[in-house]
Enzyme design. Structure first.
Site, short mmCIF file in Angstrom:
data_model
loop_
_atom_site.label_atom_id
_atom_site.label_comp_id
_atom_site.label_asym_id
_atom_site.label_seq_id
_atom_site.Cartn_x
_atom_site.Cartn_y
_atom_site.Cartn_z
N GLY A 141 0.98 -1.16 -0.12
CA GLY A 141 -0.07 -0.02 -0.01
C GLY A 141 0.90 1.26 0.03
N TYR A 142 1.99 1.12 0.76
CA TYR A 142 2.84 2.33 0.90
C TYR A 142 3.56 2.49 -0.60
CZ TYR A 142 7.00 4.84 2.35
OH TYR A 142 7.89 5.94 2.18
N SER B 246 17.68 4.37 0.73
CA SER B 246 17.06 3.29 0.32
C SER B 246 17.00 2.80 -0.86
CB SER B 246 15.55 3.59 0.93
OG SER B 246 14.67 4.62 0.23
N LYS C 246 16.51 -9.82 -0.22
CA LYS C 246 16.31 -8.31 0.46
C LYS C 246 15.84 -8.71 1.82
CE LYS C 246 14.49 -3.87 0.15
NZ LYS C 246 13.80 -3.71 1.41
N ARG D 54 19.27 3.56 10.37
CA ARG D 54 19.46 4.39 8.99
C ARG D 54 18.78 5.63 9.20
NH1 ARG D 54 18.12 2.88 3.81
NH2 ARG D 54 16.80 1.11 4.21
N LYS E 185 10.68 -6.50 -5.78
CA LYS E 185 9.86 -6.77 -4.63
C LYS E 185 8.93 -7.97 -4.87
CE LYS E 185 10.39 -3.42 -1.37
NZ LYS E 185 9.36 -2.74 -0.77
N CYS F 5 -14.03 -36.79 18.38
CA CYS F 5 -13.44 -35.56 18.80
C CYS F 5 -11.97 -35.67 19.07
CB CYS F 5 -14.39 -34.81 20.05
SG CYS F 5 -13.54 -33.32 20.68
N CYS G 190 -16.67 -32.27 26.99
CA CYS G 190 -15.74 -31.75 26.09
C CYS G 190 -14.89 -30.76 26.60
CB CYS G 190 -16.14 -31.65 24.64
SG CYS G 190 -14.90 -31.36 23.65
ZN LIG Z 1 -15.18 -32.84 22.13
#
Ligand SMILES: [Zn+2]
Length: 676
Positions: A34-35, A81, A117, A138, A311, A403, A427
């Site tokens: 997004g950047y 960069s 990278k 940096r 990238k 289960c 359970c």
């Molecule tokens: Zn169970």
């Protein structure tokens, strides 16, 4: 419409804002991809309209100013960069620019070193007469933060190097391995601390500590990738070899590529192996190998001309499906979960993904061991999109018939994709799941009863059912050692916990209904119920006879027949009634009526909307009716007070006429609503 200059200024401000989140607080709000989009849009605009370049041009700044608390250090040479490339066109034009700049024939290939990278934190480490004297982040590219003491705790960084002639600066990336990152987050989760989004944030947060003893506890690592010195070397490859002989870790996955196409095939190879690397990478870097050419190429404002970062596409990544495990939820539903080889997807390290149910797995033909495409969108739990492995023979996946937690039978409800454990209160997974739900934010919201503590209290048999929570203080020290004597429970945290529990003894009706964990009853439904039955006693009264309760609940807007069935069944099961009764002794339930202020004009009257309203949306009309105190229901009965009839009404209008219910046109409804 906004003008171009404003648009550019806004973009610059936005980029600077995200820069500061990224570099100063290690808490980015947007994905790297997004950047990059913002950055690209900005760059395109200022290329077209250089006259509008703002004062705070992000192109002229890398990162941010050094944070307060750290001393500033000026780098020997700016730490810039890299420009980004996202596809073949981008890297070909990178190569073309280099040829043009150096006035080279296009048939003469330029040699590149391709390196990974590493998704970490850039750092410059300075040695004087062979001794580590300074280390800096940096920062803004010119000045960074003095993190010397912290860097000295990183074992990959030697305190001495066998080179004592002059001052040199070694540059590289500080990072956390995927395994260490997952462990760090797990420790933080158990301690109730905020989690890091990805290894890079975790590395940055660990390095930028004012107290270096905290940094020392984090297993930070370092890959060296560059050297600033006056030593005469011919190629970048030689530089990397020299760094290795000085005792630095240099990433072994690097390759001298005769041309940019060879660089691209290295990239493609790495993309496939990426999931299996021990650390996060977000692309491949191509650097011109010849250092003399590098010098001639030099820099544009923000980045070197001789290097670019190819990238990976964000949000999707390929990794290995290591296993399919089964989780049992509080309602007994078995959910298959994909265990993945950890991989960075859009800035977040993903190691698990939901598989929903067995149909989904079989539709996608997923099998353990497959290479699978993972996708993340926003904060949604990561998903497995597809398998990239072809199967000649595909054995369909089946959820277990027992289960995995309590060994009870599981069965698939007809018409549902889900399979459930029938163990109920037998359970452990379901019981613990219910306890967690009971104390969750939208329910009793008891601070100090996070997942870990609930699991502990259950495992030590202190809390087996919700009502036990409210007798915990009274029983403390009776049958078990006092809680404050247990590992990880200080006297203060126990005191705070008891205070939080006591504070939860008074609860709003809708929260209480939600907390019970009735199948299908979420927050919204709980609120609907509490609005229609403002007191707990009234709610219980309504539920007395199964058949009538069913009919009544189904008539409520927002409650369907299946949900009505679940609600009625819940209160007609003896085990449920018992624990709810026990619970009530400890609680004061605040009726919904008490929450409302003042008398509402149509309190308790029922209203039905049918047909299309012309001047008001259906949702708006309902909300207005509820504000006036109406119960909005969806079916007409003799108990209905009003029916509002819009365009093309259906059978409800006819029924209302038959039953003699007051019928309102849309205008009449508007008049009635506006009167009050
Ligand atoms: Zn169970």
């Amino acid at each position: 419409m906004i003008d171009i200059q404003t648009k550019i200024q806004q973009l610059a401000d936005t980029i600077r804002y995200h820069d500061s989140l990224y570099y100063e607080s290690d808490a980015p709000e947007i994905s790297d991809a997004g950047y990059d989009v913002l950055r690209q849009e900005y760059r395109d605009l200022i290329k077209q309209y250089p006259q509008f370049i703002p004062d705070n041009d992000p192109e002229r700044h890398v990162g941010s100013v050094a944070a307060a608390g750290f001393k500033k250090i000026t780098h020997l040479k700016p730490m810039l960069s890299l420009d980004n490339a996202f596809d073949t066109d981008d890297i070909l034009s990178f190569d073309e620019r280099i040829h043009r700049f150096l006035n080279l024939d296009f048939s003469a290939p330029v040699e590149y070193v391709s390196e990974l990278k590493i998704d970490g934190l850039s750092c410059a480490v300075r040695y004087r007469k062979g001794k580590l004297v300074l280390a800096a982040t940096r920062g803004n590219g010119v000045e960074g933060e003095d993190v010397t003491d912290n860097v000295k705790t990183i074992s990959d960084i030697p305190h001495h190097i066998p080179f004592s002639d002059e001052e040199v600066e070694i540059r590289g990336e500080i990072y956390l391995s995927k395994a260490d990152f997952l462990q760090l987050n797990e420790d933080r989760r158990l301690a109730g601390e905020a989690l890091f989004a990805n290894p890079r944030n975790a590395a940055a947060g660990s390095l930028r500590q004012l107290d270096s003893s905290i940094t020392a506890k984090r297993p930070l690592r370092f890959f060296a990738y560059d050297l600033v010195s006056s030593i005469s070397l011919k190629t970048h490859k030689e530089t990397l070899t020299l760094l290795e002989t000085w005792g630095f870790s240099v990433n072994p996955d690097r390759k001298v590529c005769p041309d940019i196409r060879a660089g691209e095939s290295f990239y493609n190879d790495i993309a496939l192996r990426r999931a299996h690397l021990d650390y996060d990478i977000d692309g491949v870097v191509y650097k011109v190998n010849d250092l003399e050419l590098q010098r001639r190429l030099g820099y544009v404002s923000r980045s070197p001309r001789f290097a670019t970062a190819h990238k990976f596409k964000a949000e999707q990544a390929v990794t290995r499906l290591n296993d399919i495990v089964v989780q049992v939820g509080r309602t007994g539903i078995l959910t298959p979960v994909a265990e993945l080889e950890p991989i960075n997807v859009g800035g977040v390290l993903v190691s698990r993904a939901t598989l929903h149910n067995e149909d989904e797995i079989n539709r996608k033909r997923l099998q353990i061991g497959d290479q699978v495409m993972i996708q993340r969108a926003g904060d949604v739990i990561p998903q497995v999109v597809e398998s990239l492995t072809q199967h000649e023979h595909f054995t369909p996946y089946q959820l277990p018939s027992q289960c995995p937690v309590c060994q009870s039978e599981t069965h698939r409800v007809e018409g549902e994709a889900a399979r459930r454990c029938v163990g109920g209160f037998q359970c452990d997974a379901q019981v613990v799941g219910r306890l967690k739900h009971f104390v969750s934010k939208q329910a009793f919201d008891i601070e100090g009863l996070g997942d870990k503590n609930i699991e502990f209290l259950y495992a030590t048999q202190r809390v087996l059912v919700p009502s036990d929570i409210f007798t915990l203080q009274h029983r403390n020290g009776d049958a078990f050692p006092p809680l404050e004597k247990e590992d990880g429970w200080g006297a203060l945290s126990v005191k705070n916990l008891f205070a939080a529990i006591n504070g939860a003894r008074t609860i709003d009706l809708h929260r209480f209904i939600y907390a019970l964990g009735i199948p299908q009853v979420g927050e919204v439904t709980a609120k609907i119920l509490a609005r229609h039955y403002p007191t707990w006693d009234g709610f219980m009264e309504m539920l007395k006879t199964q058949e009538e309760a069913l009919k009544e609940l189904e008539s409520l807007d927002g409650i369907g027949p299946v949900m009505a069935q679940d609600i009625v069944m819940f209160f007609h099961t003896s085990t449920q009634i018992e624990w709810v009764q026990n619970l009530l002794q400890h609680l004061t339930i605040v009726s919904s009526r008490q929450i409302q202020t003042g008398n509402l004009p149509y309190d308790g009257k029922t209203i039905v909307f049918t047909g299309t309203l012309l001047n008001q949306g259906r949702q708006e009309a309902k909300a207005l009716a509820e504000r006036l105190g109406f119960k909005v229901v969806s079916s007409v009965s003799s108990k209905t007070d009003y029916v509002v009839v819009g365009e093309d009404p259906g059978s409800k209008a006819t029924k209302a006429k038959e039953l003699g219910v007051t019928i309102l046109s849309e205008d009449e409804w508007a008049a009635l609503a506006n009167k009050k």
